[in-house]
Write an enzyme that holds these catalytic residues in place. Structure first.
Site, PDB file in Angstrom:
ATOM      1  N   LYS A  90       0.795  -1.235   0.000  1.00  0.00           N
ATOM      2  CA  LYS A  90       0.000   0.000   0.000  1.00  0.00           C
ATOM      3  C   LYS A  90       0.828   1.286   0.000  1.00  0.00           C
ATOM      4  O   LYS A  90       0.399   2.311  -0.520  1.00  0.00           O
ATOM      5  CB  LYS A  90      -0.956   0.008   1.184  1.00  0.00           C
ATOM      6  CG  LYS A  90      -1.987  -1.111   1.108  1.00  0.00           C
ATOM      7  CD  LYS A  90      -3.362  -0.578   1.076  1.00  0.00           C
ATOM      8  CE  LYS A  90      -4.419  -1.607   0.700  1.00  0.00           C
ATOM      9  NZ  LYS A  90      -4.330  -2.917   1.360  1.00  0.00           N
ATOM     10  N   GLU A 112      -9.610   6.378   3.505  1.00  0.00           N
ATOM     11  CA  GLU A 112     -10.465   5.360   4.099  1.00  0.00           C
ATOM     12  C   GLU A 112      -9.580   4.156   4.370  1.00  0.00           C
ATOM     13  O   GLU A 112      -8.527   4.016   3.755  1.00  0.00           O
ATOM     14  CB  GLU A 112     -11.574   4.978   3.114  1.00  0.00           C
ATOM     15  CG  GLU A 112     -11.198   3.922   2.067  1.00  0.00           C
ATOM     16  CD  GLU A 112     -10.129   4.370   1.069  1.00  0.00           C
ATOM     17  OE1 GLU A 112      -9.961   5.586   0.885  1.00  0.00           O
ATOM     18  OE2 GLU A 112      -9.454   3.481   0.488  1.00  0.00           O
ATOM     19  N   SER A 379       1.539  -9.836  -1.110  1.00  0.00           N
ATOM     20  CA  SER A 379       1.180  -8.416  -1.003  1.00  0.00           C
ATOM     21  C   SER A 379       1.412  -7.819   0.379  1.00  0.00           C
ATOM     22  O   SER A 379       1.600  -6.611   0.512  1.00  0.00           O
ATOM     23  CB  SER A 379      -0.283  -8.220  -1.406  1.00  0.00           C
ATOM     24  OG  SER A 379      -1.137  -9.037  -0.620  1.00  0.00           O
TER      25      SER A 379
HETATM   26  C1  LIG Z   1      -5.264  -3.934   1.112  1.00  0.00           C
HETATM   27  C2  LIG Z   1      -4.604  -5.202   0.867  1.00  0.00           C
HETATM   28  C3  LIG Z   1      -4.972  -6.035  -0.214  1.00  0.00           C
HETATM   29  C4  LIG Z   1      -6.140  -5.739  -1.103  1.00  0.00           C
HETATM   30  O1  LIG Z   1      -6.059  -4.558  -1.817  1.00  0.00           O
HETATM   31  P1  LIG Z   1      -5.733  -4.511  -3.380  1.00  0.00           P
HETATM   32  O2  LIG Z   1      -5.992  -3.110  -3.732  1.00  0.00           O
HETATM   33  O3  LIG Z   1      -6.652  -5.471  -4.044  1.00  0.00           O
HETATM   34  O4  LIG Z   1      -4.324  -4.897  -3.527  1.00  0.00           O
HETATM   35  C5  LIG Z   1      -4.237  -7.175  -0.448  1.00  0.00           C
HETATM   36  N1  LIG Z   1      -3.204  -7.527   0.350  1.00  0.00           N
HETATM   37  C6  LIG Z   1      -2.835  -6.771   1.405  1.00  0.00           C
HETATM   38  C7  LIG Z   1      -1.701  -7.224   2.235  1.00  0.00           C
HETATM   39  C8  LIG Z   1      -3.515  -5.604   1.698  1.00  0.00           C
HETATM   40  O5  LIG Z   1      -3.139  -4.857   2.753  1.00  0.00           O
END
Ligand SMILES: *Cc1c(COP(=O)(O)O)cnc(C)c1O
Length: 394
Positions: A90, A112, A379
């Site tokens: 993020k 948000e 992610s």
């Molecule tokens: C917020 C988040 C997501 C989902 O958000 P995307 O915009 O779809 O990437 C996925 N993995 C993690 C670790 C997150 O914090």
């Protein structure tokens, strides 16, 4: 493929600018400033420098050797966005947008947040640039993610609990939009995923392209060729589009986005928009969403707060329509099992969002030849989810 979106934010039939009239001028101003920044080498240099020294890029592309051996099929690589500052992808976007806000002369930032990861990333970059920061968060999420609330507050952000509706992410977005309509003069709204009105889905995507660009370079260094399959979880779709986009021009690279299947594809018990969803408009954009026959947005459910949202980013709607990217889902149970598997074979605790992508990788790898290569976007890290995982798994 021609470069998308068009100048009003359309990806084929999807996307656009469905916002109150008061926001049209500021969104146009944002589009123009963003275009200028993109063409400004000084901007790129400042962004790259901060991504490197403040956030810790580049992130490794890690060969998951024990997991690969155990599954007995394709080689699995993980793109380690979990190692980035604040623990998820993020911050790539939050950092880029705060620099744009600064160029626009804004002094106040709103955001948000669902799981709190985007809120934390935003609070972090606001502290770094001395910006006032207000984060809207559903009251239910504030309870589920108390640790992230404390992190934001410790960095000087104000977290405003939202008591409306389901008291989760959708209501937090509504409140942030309401604030923005009234405060746009001095305030920039940092949206946390590739969602909302143009130019947000494009701008958020662009700030995450670094994920796929690095992965492409790294896999060429390690394997001398492109991967056969890319896998990423899809909430709004920002980490997925960041990984996928730099490979779209390579026809032999298959891509799979994994949505939240919750308790299974039963109305109100999941958040898999491409399963049982329909085309509609929500919070500024035309895309696939979960609504009932009267057009009311349906309740959603996922064990991972970050995937628990009724709409998907418009570029994913387009890529699904074109058949370029496939979308599937993993259930809560499959995600939790994948969380445990990665923890115990590789010593990595993934975020529960990420665990959905891992679950699909685990499901498919054994059926693919050993010569195949899979890259899964890791992610985020699972520290924020330890209590939930422990409750289910210990
Ligand atoms: C917020 C988040 C997501 C989902 O958000 P995307 O915009 O779809 O990437 C996925 N993995 C993690 C670790 C997150 O914090």
């Amino acid at each position: 493929m021609k470069a998308l979106p068009d100048t009003t934010g359309h990806y084929g039939d999807f996307g656009g600018m469905f916002v109150p009239e008061t926001l049209m001028a500021p969104l146009r101003e944002l589009s123009e400033e963003y275009a200028k920044a993109k063409a400004d080498p000084e901007f790129q240099k400042e962004l790259d420098g901060l991504l490197k020294d403040f956030c810790g890029r580049e992130t490794p592309l890690y060969f998951a050797e024990r997991l690969t051996e155990k599954l007995g099929g394709a080689k699995i690589y993980l793109k380690r966005e979990d190692l980035l500052h604040t623990g998820a992808h993020k911050i790539n976007n939050a950092l880029g947008q705060v620099l744009i806000a600064k160029r626009l002369g804004k002094t106040r930032i709103i955001a948000e947040t669902g799981a709190g990861q985007h809120g934390v990333a935003t609070a972090t970059v606001c502290a770094r640039f001395g910006m006032e920061c207000v984060v809207y968060m559903g009251a239910v999420d504030m309870e589920r993610q108390a640790l992230n609330v404390a992190r934001m507050e410790l960095m000087g952000a104000e977290v405003r609990g939202v008591e409306a509706g389901q008291r989760t992410l959708k209501e937090a977005v509504n409140e942030a939009m309401r604030d923005w309509v009234a405060s746009v003069e001095n305030t920039h709204y940092i949206i946390g995923s590739a969602l909302g009105s143009h130019p947000f889905p494009m701008m958020v995507r662009d700030f995450h392209l670094v994920i796929g660009r690095e992965a492409r370079k790294q896999i060429l260094e390690k394997e001398g060729r492109l991967p056969d399959l890319l896998v990423a979880c899809v909430g709004g779709g920002s980490n997925a589009i960041g990984l996928f986009h730099p490979f779209l021009d390579a026809p032999d690279v298959r891509m799979v986005g994994v949505e939240a299947g919750g308790d299974g594809i039963i109305p109100e018990r999941h958040a898999a928009r491409f399963q049982g969803g329909k085309l509609g408009v929500l919070q500024g954009t035309k895309t696939w969403l979960l609504a009932n026959d009267d057009g009311q947005i349906e309740l959603t459910h996922s064990v991972s707060a970050g995937l628990d949202y009724a709409a998907v980013g418009p570029e994913h709607a387009f890529l699904q329509h074109e058949g370029r990217v496939e979308y599937t889902y993993a259930t809560d149970d499959e995600a939790l099992a994948a969380f445990k598997e990665l923890a115990q074979t590789e010593g990595i605790l993934p975020a529960l969002e990420t665990s959905h992508a891992i679950a699909y990788g685990i499901k498919i790898a054994g059926s693919l030849p050993k010569s195949d290569i899979i890259v899964i976007n890791c992610s985020g890290r699972g520290d924020k989810d330890v209590a939930t995982a422990a409750k289910h798994l210990l």
